[in-house]
Enzyme design. Structure first.
Site, mmCIF file in Angstrom:
data_model
loop_
_atom_site.group_PDB
_atom_site.id
_atom_site.type_symbol
_atom_site.label_atom_id
_atom_site.label_comp_id
_atom_site.label_asym_id
_atom_site.label_seq_id
_atom_site.Cartn_x
_atom_site.Cartn_y
_atom_site.Cartn_z
ATOM 1 N N GLU A 288 105.610 41.194 23.488
ATOM 2 C CA GLU A 288 106.984 41.448 23.046
ATOM 3 C C GLU A 288 107.103 42.843 22.428
ATOM 4 O O GLU A 288 107.514 42.987 21.280
ATOM 5 C CB GLU A 288 107.397 40.391 22.017
ATOM 6 C CG GLU A 288 107.276 38.969 22.502
ATOM 7 C CD GLU A 288 107.306 37.948 21.363
ATOM 8 O OE1 GLU A 288 107.496 38.349 20.198
ATOM 9 O OE2 GLU A 288 107.122 36.763 21.659
ATOM 10 N N PRO A 289 106.774 43.878 23.165
ATOM 11 C CA PRO A 289 106.848 45.210 22.573
ATOM 12 C C PRO A 289 108.289 45.723 22.519
ATOM 13 O O PRO A 289 109.068 45.517 23.444
ATOM 14 C CB PRO A 289 106.026 46.064 23.548
ATOM 15 C CG PRO A 289 106.160 45.352 24.850
ATOM 16 C CD PRO A 289 106.350 43.900 24.559
ATOM 17 N N GLY A 290 108.618 46.350 21.407
ATOM 18 C CA GLY A 290 109.915 47.008 21.295
ATOM 19 C C GLY A 290 109.674 48.499 21.143
ATOM 20 O O GLY A 290 109.870 49.300 22.055
ATOM 21 N N ARG A 291 109.144 48.859 19.973
ATOM 22 C CA ARG A 291 108.958 50.259 19.625
ATOM 23 C C ARG A 291 108.141 51.031 20.659
ATOM 24 O O ARG A 291 108.494 52.148 21.026
ATOM 25 C CB ARG A 291 108.251 50.327 18.267
ATOM 26 C CG ARG A 291 108.198 51.709 17.664
ATOM 27 C CD ARG A 291 107.305 51.730 16.430
ATOM 28 N NE ARG A 291 107.469 50.599 15.562
ATOM 29 C CZ ARG A 291 108.259 50.585 14.481
ATOM 30 N NH1 ARG A 291 108.933 51.658 14.142
ATOM 31 N NH2 ARG A 291 108.365 49.503 13.727
ATOM 32 N N ARG A 327 116.042 54.349 9.185
ATOM 33 C CA ARG A 327 114.611 54.169 8.945
ATOM 34 C C ARG A 327 114.059 55.001 7.775
ATOM 35 O O ARG A 327 113.288 54.475 6.965
ATOM 36 C CB ARG A 327 113.800 54.427 10.223
ATOM 37 C CG ARG A 327 114.231 53.522 11.405
ATOM 38 C CD ARG A 327 113.248 53.551 12.560
ATOM 39 N NE ARG A 327 112.002 52.919 12.197
ATOM 40 C CZ ARG A 327 110.904 53.552 11.882
ATOM 41 N NH1 ARG A 327 110.865 54.875 11.925
ATOM 42 N NH2 ARG A 327 109.826 52.900 11.520
ATOM 43 N N TYR A 331 112.568 52.642 5.017
ATOM 44 C CA TYR A 331 111.104 52.479 5.018
ATOM 45 C C TYR A 331 110.362 53.760 4.640
ATOM 46 O O TYR A 331 109.153 53.849 4.887
ATOM 47 C CB TYR A 331 110.600 52.080 6.413
ATOM 48 C CG TYR A 331 111.397 51.031 7.132
ATOM 49 C CD1 TYR A 331 111.463 49.727 6.665
ATOM 50 C CD2 TYR A 331 112.064 51.348 8.318
ATOM 51 C CE1 TYR A 331 112.177 48.768 7.352
ATOM 52 C CE2 TYR A 331 112.780 50.387 9.010
ATOM 53 C CZ TYR A 331 112.835 49.096 8.516
ATOM 54 O OH TYR A 331 113.538 48.154 9.205
ATOM 55 N N CYS A 358 127.284 59.272 0.516
ATOM 56 C CA CYS A 358 127.236 59.404 -0.938
ATOM 57 C C CYS A 358 126.156 58.542 -1.565
ATOM 58 O O CYS A 358 126.442 57.564 -2.259
ATOM 59 C CB CYS A 358 128.591 59.060 -1.512
ATOM 60 S SG CYS A 358 129.839 60.171 -0.874
ATOM 61 N N GLU A 359 124.921 58.855 -1.268
ATOM 62 C CA GLU A 359 123.763 58.175 -1.855
ATOM 63 C C GLU A 359 122.626 59.170 -1.848
ATOM 64 O O GLU A 359 122.405 59.847 -0.842
ATOM 65 C CB GLU A 359 123.302 57.005 -0.967
ATOM 66 C CG GLU A 359 124.291 55.934 -0.805
ATOM 67 C CD GLU A 359 123.698 54.543 -1.018
ATOM 68 O OE1 GLU A 359 122.586 54.430 -1.568
ATOM 69 O OE2 GLU A 359 124.380 53.609 -0.630
ATOM 70 N N TYR A 387 114.889 51.004 16.957
ATOM 71 C CA TYR A 387 115.450 50.706 15.645
ATOM 72 C C TYR A 387 116.274 51.879 15.112
ATOM 73 O O TYR A 387 116.286 52.150 13.920
ATOM 74 C CB TYR A 387 114.331 50.311 14.659
ATOM 75 C CG TYR A 387 113.445 49.215 15.203
ATOM 76 C CD1 TYR A 387 113.928 47.916 15.317
ATOM 77 C CD2 TYR A 387 112.146 49.473 15.645
ATOM 78 C CE1 TYR A 387 113.125 46.906 15.849
ATOM 79 C CE2 TYR A 387 111.346 48.468 16.178
ATOM 80 C CZ TYR A 387 111.846 47.187 16.262
ATOM 81 O OH TYR A 387 111.058 46.195 16.789
#
Ligand code: LLP
Length: 435
Positions: A288-291, A327, A331, A358-359, A387
Site C-alpha cells: 500500500e505505498p503512497g509516498r 507538512r 511535522y 496569520c500564524e 500529502y
C-alpha cells in the site's frame, strides 16, 4: 529518480517549463509528472517480481482524479480510507474490485457503499467494526471479504505523528489478540476471511523495521493460512523518499555520490529483503505505498510576494502557505526550495521561507540557504506530490491550490483553483439573523 530538472537555467517538469505553467495557471499550483509516477510504479513492481504482488496505491497521498486514472492505466490497485476515496477511484475509472478499504472509523454509509461496490477487502481495525460489517452485509444479503489489521508493535523509527505500528497507536489489533479476533470473525455468517494486513508507519528510510515486522507476524500469517485458507497478506505502505537534496536526487550522479549505507531506502533493497521472507508463503502480497509512488512526482509552484528584511533576518514571503502544504507546519518536514530560474552568478541568501497565513507556524523553512530571490520570482517546493494537496485546507479563506498534470511536453489543469463562490457555496446566513 524523477523528471524535474533544469533545461538551461529554467526548471522543467519533464518537457514543460514551470514558468509557463505559472504564467498560464497562476500560483500556488501543484505540478505532477506522469513519467515519474510511472517510473516509480514500474520500478517497485519490478523489485517485487519474485512475488505474486498487487500494488495498491494509497489514495490518501494524492487523490486527484488524473493521478488515480494514471494509476488505473498503469494497472495499480487502490488502498482507500473513506467512502469519498472509493467514489474518487470509481469516478477516475478505477475498479472497486481492485480496492481495499482501511480506516479505524468506517461509518455505516461507507461500509454499505463499499459492500455495494464490491471492494476486494475491508481492512478491519477492531472487533466492534467486524460486527458492524457483518450486520450490514447481512442486511444487504452479502458476504463481506475482510482482513484484520494486526499491530505488530514494531518501532518504525520515523516521526511520532506517522508511526502506526506501536501498541500505543490506535491502529489495528495487537498480535496477541489477533487469533481471538479471527476466531470471532470465523463465527460471523456474513464475513469471509480473506486476508491479513499490517502497516507500521510512513517515511521509513531503513528496511530493518519492515523486516522485523514481517518476521514477527509470519508464524501467525502461516497459521491463518492453515486455519482459514486466507488468500492475501498486505504488508502496508511506508517506503520513504528523499526530501533533502530532492532535486539532485533525480540524477544518477547524485546517487553515485551517496556514501554506502546512507543511500535512501530503495525499492530494490526493500524487495530483496522481503521477497525471501514472503515468497515461501505462496500468498498474494498486497503493498500500500503512497509516498514512494507520488512524493517525488509533484512540486508546489509558488511566487514570491515580498522580501522582508527584518532585524538580522530575511523573510521570503510566498503566495503559498501552510494551508497549501501543511507538512512543514505539522511535522517539521523538510521540503527543498529551488528557484524556477537558476542563475549561478546570483549570491546566496539565508532566509526564512514563510507564507501569508496569520500564524508563526506558517513557515516552510527557517534560516534556509537559497539563491537570492526577489519579488515576483518563482520557486518550487520539491517532493510535494504526496500529502500535499490532499492535506490542503482553506484556512484564512484561501482557495485550495490548482493542480496541473504533465506528461512529456503536454500539460493540463486537472483541478482548477477554487473560486470564492465555490468556497462559500454551502454557507448561508439564517433568516433569524437577518431581521
Ligand atoms: N497503508 C496504511 C494503512 C496507512 O495508514 C498509510 C499511511 C499507507 C498505507 C501509506 O503510507 P506511505 O506509503 O505513504 O508511507 N500525512 C503524513 C503521512 C501519513 C501516513 C498515513 N498512513 C505525511 O505527510 O508525512
Amino acid at each position: 529518480m524523477h523528471h524535474f530538472h533544469y533545461v538551461g537555467n529554467q526548471l522543467h517538469a519533464e518537457g514543460v517549463d514551470l514558468a509557463a505553467v505559472a504564467r498560464l495557471h497562476g500560483t500556488p499550483t501543484y505540478v505532477y509528472s506522469a513519467q515519474t509516477i510511472a517510473d516509480n510504479y514500474r520500478r517497485l513492481a519490478a523489485s517485487l517480481a519474485g512475488l505474486d504482488v498487487r500494488i495498491c496505491f494509497a489514495c490518501k497521498a494524492n487523490s486527484n482524479l488524473a493521478v488515480l486514472r494514471h494509476f488505473a492505466n498503469l494497472g495499480a490497485a487502490f488502498d482507500l480510507v473513506s467512502g469519498g476515496e472509493l467514489r474518487r477511484v470509481l469516478a477516475a475509472g478505477g475498479r472497486a474490485e481492485d480496492s481495499v478499504f482501511a480506516g479505524v472509523g468506517k461509518t455505516d454509509a461507507e461500509i454499505r457503499l463499499a459492500l455495494g461496490a464490491g471492494v476486494y477487502g475491508f481492512h478491519v481495525e477492531s472487533e466492534p467494526e467486524l460486527e458492524r460489517i457483518n450486520h450490514l452485509a447481512g442486511q444487504l444479503g452479502k458476504k463481506a471479504p475482510i482482513a484484520i489489521r494486526i499491530n505488530p508493535d514494531v518501532d518504525a523509527k520515523t516521526h511520532a505523528k506517522i508511526t502506526t505500528g506501536k501498541s500505543e497507536n490506535k491502529f489495528g489489533i495487537p498480535l496477541k489478540y489477533a487469533a481471538a479476533a479471527y476466531a470471532a470473525a470465523a463465527k460471523l455468517p456474513h464475513i469471509e476471511i480473506r486476508g491479513v494486513q499490517m502497516h507500521i508507519g510512513s517515511q521509513l528510510t531503513k528496511v530493518g523495521p519492515f523486516v522485523e515486522a514481517v518476521e514477527k507476524v509470519l508464524p501467525f500469517v502461516a497459521e491463518l493460512q492453515r486455519t482459514y485458507g486466507i488468500r492475501y497478506f498486505s504488508v502496508g505502505g511506508g517506503i520513504g523518499i528523499v526530501y533533502q537534496d530532492a532535486l539532485a536526487s533525480g540524477q544518477q550522479a547524485w546517487w553515485d555520490a551517496q556514501p554506502e549505507g546512507e543511500r535512501p531506502l530503495t525499492p530494490e533493497a526493500y524487495g530483496a529483503a522481503l521477497t525471501p521472507l514472503l515468497a515461501p508463503l505462496g500468498l498474494k502480497i498486497l503493498l500500500e505505498p503512497g509516498r514512494f509512488l507520488v512524493g517525488n512526482a509533484g512540486v508546489l509552484l509558488t511566487r514570491v510576494e515580498y522580501v522582508k528584511r527584518g532585524h538580522g533576518k530575511t523573510f521570503v514571503i510566498l503566495d503559498a502557505a501552510m494551508n497549501d502544504l501543511a507538512r512543514p507546519a505539522m511535522y517539521d518536514a523538510y521540503h527543498e526550495f529551488v528557484p524556477v530560474v537558476r542563475e549561478t552568478e546570483r549570491p546566496a541568501l539565508k532566509a526564512d521561507l514563510v507564507g501569508p497565513v496569520c500564524e508563526s507556524g506558517d513557515c516552510f523553512a527557517k534560516d534556509r540557504m537559497i539563491q537570492e530571490i526577489g519579488e515576483g520570482e518563482l520557486g518550487v517546493f520539491m517532493s510535494a506530490g504526496a500529502y500535499g494537496h490532499t492535506m490542503a485546507s482553506r484556512y484564512n479563506t484561501r482557495a485550495l491550490p490548482a493542480e496541473v498534470f504533465v506528461s512529456g511536453t503536454r500539460f493540463e489543469v486537472v483541478n482548477v483553483r477554487e473560486t470564492f463562490e465555490t468556497m462559500i457555496a454551502g454557507e448561508k446566513i439564517p433568516g433569524f439573523l437577518k431581521a
